[in-house]
Structure formats: C-alpha cells, structure tokens
Design a protein around this motif. Structure first.
Motif, PDB file in Angstrom:
ATOM      1  N   LYS A 163      10.706   7.438  10.371  1.00 57.04           N
ATOM      2  CA  LYS A 163      10.765   6.214  11.279  1.00 57.04           C
ATOM      3  C   LYS A 163       9.411   5.506  11.695  1.00 57.04           C
ATOM      4  O   LYS A 163       9.212   4.326  11.660  1.00 57.04           O
ATOM      5  CB  LYS A 163      11.689   6.460  12.680  1.00 57.04           C
ATOM      6  CG  LYS A 163      12.885   7.373  12.260  1.00 57.04           C
ATOM      7  CD  LYS A 163      13.602   6.497  11.229  1.00 57.04           C
ATOM      8  CE  LYS A 163      15.032   7.339  10.887  1.00 57.04           C
ATOM      9  NZ  LYS A 163      15.980   6.323   9.960  1.00 57.04           N
ATOM     10  N   LEU A 164       8.515   6.345  12.196  1.00 57.67           N
ATOM     11  CA  LEU A 164       7.195   5.712  12.679  1.00 57.67           C
ATOM     12  C   LEU A 164       6.334   4.869  11.543  1.00 57.67           C
ATOM     13  O   LEU A 164       5.901   4.096  11.673  1.00 57.67           O
ATOM     14  CB  LEU A 164       6.466   6.877  13.317  1.00 57.67           C
ATOM     15  CG  LEU A 164       6.846   7.432  14.366  1.00 57.67           C
ATOM     16  CD1 LEU A 164       5.975   8.567  15.014  1.00 57.67           C
ATOM     17  CD2 LEU A 164       6.862   6.362  15.933  1.00 57.67           C
ATOM     18  N   GLU A 165       6.409   5.829  10.404  1.00 56.85           N
ATOM     19  CA  GLU A 165       5.806   4.992   9.038  1.00 56.85           C
ATOM     20  C   GLU A 165       6.593   3.695   8.615  1.00 56.85           C
ATOM     21  O   GLU A 165       5.850   2.763   8.268  1.00 56.85           O
ATOM     22  CB  GLU A 165       6.000   6.075   7.945  1.00 56.85           C
ATOM     23  CG  GLU A 165       4.971   7.253   8.166  1.00 56.85           C
ATOM     24  CD  GLU A 165       4.917   8.395   7.115  1.00 56.85           C
ATOM     25  OE1 GLU A 165       5.825   8.160   6.123  1.00 56.85           O
ATOM     26  OE2 GLU A 165       4.251   9.422   7.201  1.00 56.85           O
ATOM     27  N   ASP A 166       7.940   3.705   8.777  1.00 54.98           N
ATOM     28  CA  ASP A 166       8.396   2.525   8.585  1.00 54.98           C
ATOM     29  C   ASP A 166       8.327   1.414   9.342  1.00 54.98           C
ATOM     30  O   ASP A 166       8.079   0.198   9.236  1.00 54.98           O
ATOM     31  CB  ASP A 166      10.124   2.693   8.672  1.00 54.98           C
ATOM     32  CG  ASP A 166      10.709   3.537   7.316  1.00 54.98           C
ATOM     33  OD1 ASP A 166       9.874   3.755   6.444  1.00 54.98           O
ATOM     34  OD2 ASP A 166      12.097   3.954   7.706  1.00 54.98           O
ATOM     35  N   PHE A 167       8.061   1.700  10.841  1.00 56.32           N
ATOM     36  CA  PHE A 167       7.583   0.779  11.665  1.00 56.32           C
ATOM     37  C   PHE A 167       6.192   0.067  11.582  1.00 56.32           C
ATOM     38  O   PHE A 167       5.937  -1.032  11.409  1.00 56.32           O
ATOM     39  CB  PHE A 167       7.508   1.345  13.141  1.00 56.32           C
ATOM     40  CG  PHE A 167       7.001   0.660  14.132  1.00 56.32           C
ATOM     41  CD1 PHE A 167       7.506  -0.640  14.629  1.00 56.32           C
ATOM     42  CD2 PHE A 167       5.501   0.879  14.523  1.00 56.32           C
ATOM     43  CE1 PHE A 167       7.159  -1.347  15.668  1.00 56.32           C
ATOM     44  CE2 PHE A 167       5.123   0.160  15.698  1.00 56.32           C
ATOM     45  CZ  PHE A 167       5.662  -1.165  16.061  1.00 56.32           C
ATOM     46  N   VAL A 168       5.171   1.109  11.051  1.00 58.22           N
ATOM     47  CA  VAL A 168       3.896   0.622  10.546  1.00 58.22           C
ATOM     48  C   VAL A 168       4.044  -0.197   9.472  1.00 58.22           C
ATOM     49  O   VAL A 168       3.524  -1.203   9.387  1.00 58.22           O
ATOM     50  CB  VAL A 168       3.206   1.791  10.297  1.00 58.22           C
ATOM     51  CG1 VAL A 168       1.576   1.443   9.816  1.00 58.22           C
ATOM     52  CG2 VAL A 168       2.555   2.720  11.620  1.00 58.22           C
ATOM     53  N   LYS A 169       4.885  -0.002   8.345  1.00 59.32           N
ATOM     54  CA  LYS A 169       4.732  -0.835   7.388  1.00 59.32           C
ATOM     55  C   LYS A 169       5.554  -1.897   7.411  1.00 59.32           C
ATOM     56  O   LYS A 169       5.014  -3.092   7.075  1.00 59.32           O
ATOM     57  CB  LYS A 169       5.735   0.024   6.225  1.00 59.32           C
ATOM     58  CG  LYS A 169       5.684  -0.793   4.917  1.00 59.32           C
ATOM     59  CD  LYS A 169       6.854  -0.172   3.786  1.00 59.32           C
ATOM     60  CE  LYS A 169       8.112   0.177   4.203  1.00 59.32           C
ATOM     61  NZ  LYS A 169       8.996   0.973   3.532  1.00 59.32           N
ATOM     62  N   ASN A 170       6.449  -2.061   8.294  1.00 53.98           N
ATOM     63  CA  ASN A 170       6.940  -3.313   8.770  1.00 53.98           C
ATOM     64  C   ASN A 170       6.248  -4.361   9.413  1.00 53.98           C
ATOM     65  O   ASN A 170       6.029  -5.541   9.118  1.00 53.98           O
ATOM     66  CB  ASN A 170       8.532  -3.260   9.300  1.00 53.98           C
ATOM     67  CG  ASN A 170       9.620  -2.567   8.683  1.00 53.98           C
ATOM     68  OD1 ASN A 170       9.576  -2.608   7.373  1.00 53.98           O
ATOM     69  ND2 ASN A 170      10.470  -1.891   9.193  1.00 53.98           N
ATOM     70  N   VAL A 171       5.392  -3.718  10.531  1.00 53.23           N
ATOM     71  CA  VAL A 171       4.857  -4.516  11.250  1.00 53.23           C
ATOM     72  C   VAL A 171       3.513  -5.250  10.674  1.00 53.23           C
ATOM     73  O   VAL A 171       3.258  -6.355  10.513  1.00 53.23           O
ATOM     74  CB  VAL A 171       4.306  -4.008  12.665  1.00 53.23           C
ATOM     75  CG1 VAL A 171       3.399  -4.614  13.340  1.00 53.23           C
ATOM     76  CG2 VAL A 171       5.724  -3.689  13.282  1.00 53.23           C
ATOM     77  N   THR A 172       2.902  -4.392   9.671  1.00 54.55           N
ATOM     78  CA  THR A 172       1.820  -4.658   8.952  1.00 54.55           C
ATOM     79  C   THR A 172       1.981  -5.824   7.819  1.00 54.55           C
ATOM     80  O   THR A 172       1.170  -6.620   7.903  1.00 54.55           O
ATOM     81  CB  THR A 172       1.125  -3.421   8.482  1.00 54.55           C
ATOM     82  OG1 THR A 172       1.663  -2.800   7.640  1.00 54.55           O
ATOM     83  CG2 THR A 172       0.493  -2.545   9.507  1.00 54.55           C
ATOM     84  N   THR A 173       3.150  -5.597   7.179  1.00 53.51           N
ATOM     85  CA  THR A 173       3.604  -6.573   6.298  1.00 53.51           C
ATOM     86  C   THR A 173       3.913  -7.851   6.995  1.00 53.51           C
ATOM     87  O   THR A 173       3.487  -8.925   6.562  1.00 53.51           O
ATOM     88  CB  THR A 173       4.673  -5.968   5.770  1.00 53.51           C
ATOM     89  OG1 THR A 173       4.608  -4.799   4.884  1.00 53.51           O
ATOM     90  CG2 THR A 173       5.162  -7.184   4.581  1.00 53.51           C
ATOM     91  N   LEU A 174       4.272  -7.891   8.224  1.00 56.70           N
ATOM     92  CA  LEU A 174       4.953  -9.031   8.924  1.00 56.70           C
ATOM     93  C   LEU A 174       3.551  -9.818   9.388  1.00 56.70           C
ATOM     94  O   LEU A 174       3.515 -11.074   9.221  1.00 56.70           O
ATOM     95  CB  LEU A 174       5.700  -8.620  10.102  1.00 56.70           C
ATOM     96  CG  LEU A 174       6.014  -9.812  11.213  1.00 56.70           C
ATOM     97  CD1 LEU A 174       7.094 -10.902  10.616  1.00 56.70           C
ATOM     98  CD2 LEU A 174       6.353  -9.228  12.393  1.00 56.70           C
TER      99      LEU A 174
END
Length: 226
Positions: A163-174
């Motif tokens: 879940k934390l890795e998904d958060f990092v991926k989503n925010v950095t892409t954003l």
C-alpha cells in the motif's frame, strides 16, 4: 482559490507505519504535500484574475478609435492623414499588447489550476492509502497496543508495504505529470520572457524636423458638406 484542508488524520495513520517499515520516501512525500505542494497557487490565481480584469489597454484603444472616427467625420488634409496613420499604428500596438496581457493571465491561471488539481489528487491519494491501511485491521490496531511485536504479523506488514509503495508511485507520477504540464505551457510560446519581449511601447509622434504636419493648423481642413 482555497486549498482543501490537509488530511491530518489520514497522515497520522500512514506516517507511523511508514516509519516502522523504514519507508522514508513516504514521509518525505507527506511533508512535501503538506508543506510545499500547494505553495502560493492562490496568490498566482489572484494575479491571473488581476491581469484578466485589467482594462487600461482596451479602454485606451476604444477612446483612440472613437477620436479617430469622430475626427474622420469633420477633418481632412495632410495633418489628419498623418494623425489617422499614427493612431492606427498605436491601436495596432495596443491590440498586440492586449494579447500579451491575456497570455499572462492565461499562463498564470493554467499554472495555478495545475497546482490546485495536483494538490487535490495528492490528498486524495493520502486518504486512499490511509483507508487501505486501516482495512488491514490488525496492523494499525497493533500500533497502539504496548508490547505487540509487528514481526508476528508478517503478512500484514507485506500488505502494508504494498500500500505504501502504491502511494509513492501514485504521488510521484502525479507530480511528474504536473511538472510536464507546466513545462508545456512554458514552451508553447506564452512564456513570460517571450511575452515581455513582445510587449511594445507606442512610438512617439514624429517632430517637425522629420516632416510632421499634425501640429500645423494650416494642414487641418474641415471636410466640406456634401
């Protein structure tokens, strides 16, 4: 333009789990979103509104056009011809400058909109991540029970890491997409540097030494009635 409140309760769910999982990038992103991401977007939006609402150039253009039209009904001769040519050039310059003013407003407004949309999406990702961690149940509950060893729940820890890795991926892409979008505005020909170069000051009227006749009353003639 008022930013949505920062989701501190969701942050309070994510941050301790990120520390326990040694996911420092998660903490860094939370700090970035909370302290820097929205920045001065509200001030930029206010500036865009001021640029868009400024009517000094358009009002001046209208007044000059009115004077030009009115004088054209009554006067003729070399002086009027020169005056007409001069005011036409000024009006053309004012029209070009008004376009520059509009570009300033558009650029500022677009940038502010991108920042606001990026911030809104980022806090949405914070809420989604916190909700996903809460749904794991045992992991978040154990954080507040003294003496509970998280190592006894390895499956939950692995799921939390996902879940934390998904958060990092989503925010950095954003954030990367937002930077790219702002870069597009900058490179599309409406950058501030290009606009400043395009902004022109009307030329001064020619003096008598260069053949100007506007100030010579003998070169103004009343248009005869027909």
């Amino acid at each position: 333009m008022t930013p949505s409140p920062y989701p501190q309760d969701a942050d309070n769910v994510i941050r301790p789990i990120a520390r326990l999982a040694f996911k420092t990038e998660v903490i860094s992103l939370l700090d970035l979103i909370r302290d820097q991401l929205f920045g001065d977007a509200d001030k930029v939006a206010a500036m865009a509104h001021q640029w868009a609402q400024n009517t000094a150039i358009s009002d001046t253009r209208t007044e000059l056009q009115t004077v030009k039209d009115v004088l054209g009904s009554y006067w003729q001769g070399a002086a009027y011809t020169q005056f007409n040519s001069y005011t036409t050039n000024i009006i053309t310059t004012l029209d070009a400058n008004q376009t520059v003013m509009a570009n300033f407003a558009t650029t500022l407004g677009n940038c502010a909109q991108v920042v606001q949309a990026t911030y809104a999406s980022a806090i949405k990702f914070i809420g989604q991540c916190a909700g996903a961690l809460i749904n794991l149940g045992g992991l978040t509950a154990s954080l507040f029970i003294p003496g509970v060893d998280l190592i006894t729940t390895p499956v939950l820890v692995v799921k939390a890491m996902d879940k934390l890795e998904d958060f990092v991926k989503n925010v950095t892409t954003l954030i990367a997409d937002a930077y790219n979008q702002i870069g597009t505005y900058r490179s599309s020909g409406i950058s501030f540097a290009a606009n400043a170069t395009a902004f022109k000051v009307p030329e001064a009227i020619a003096g008598s030494a260069t053949g100007s006749v506007i100030g010579n009353a003998r070169d103004w003639h009343v248009t005869p009635n027909k």
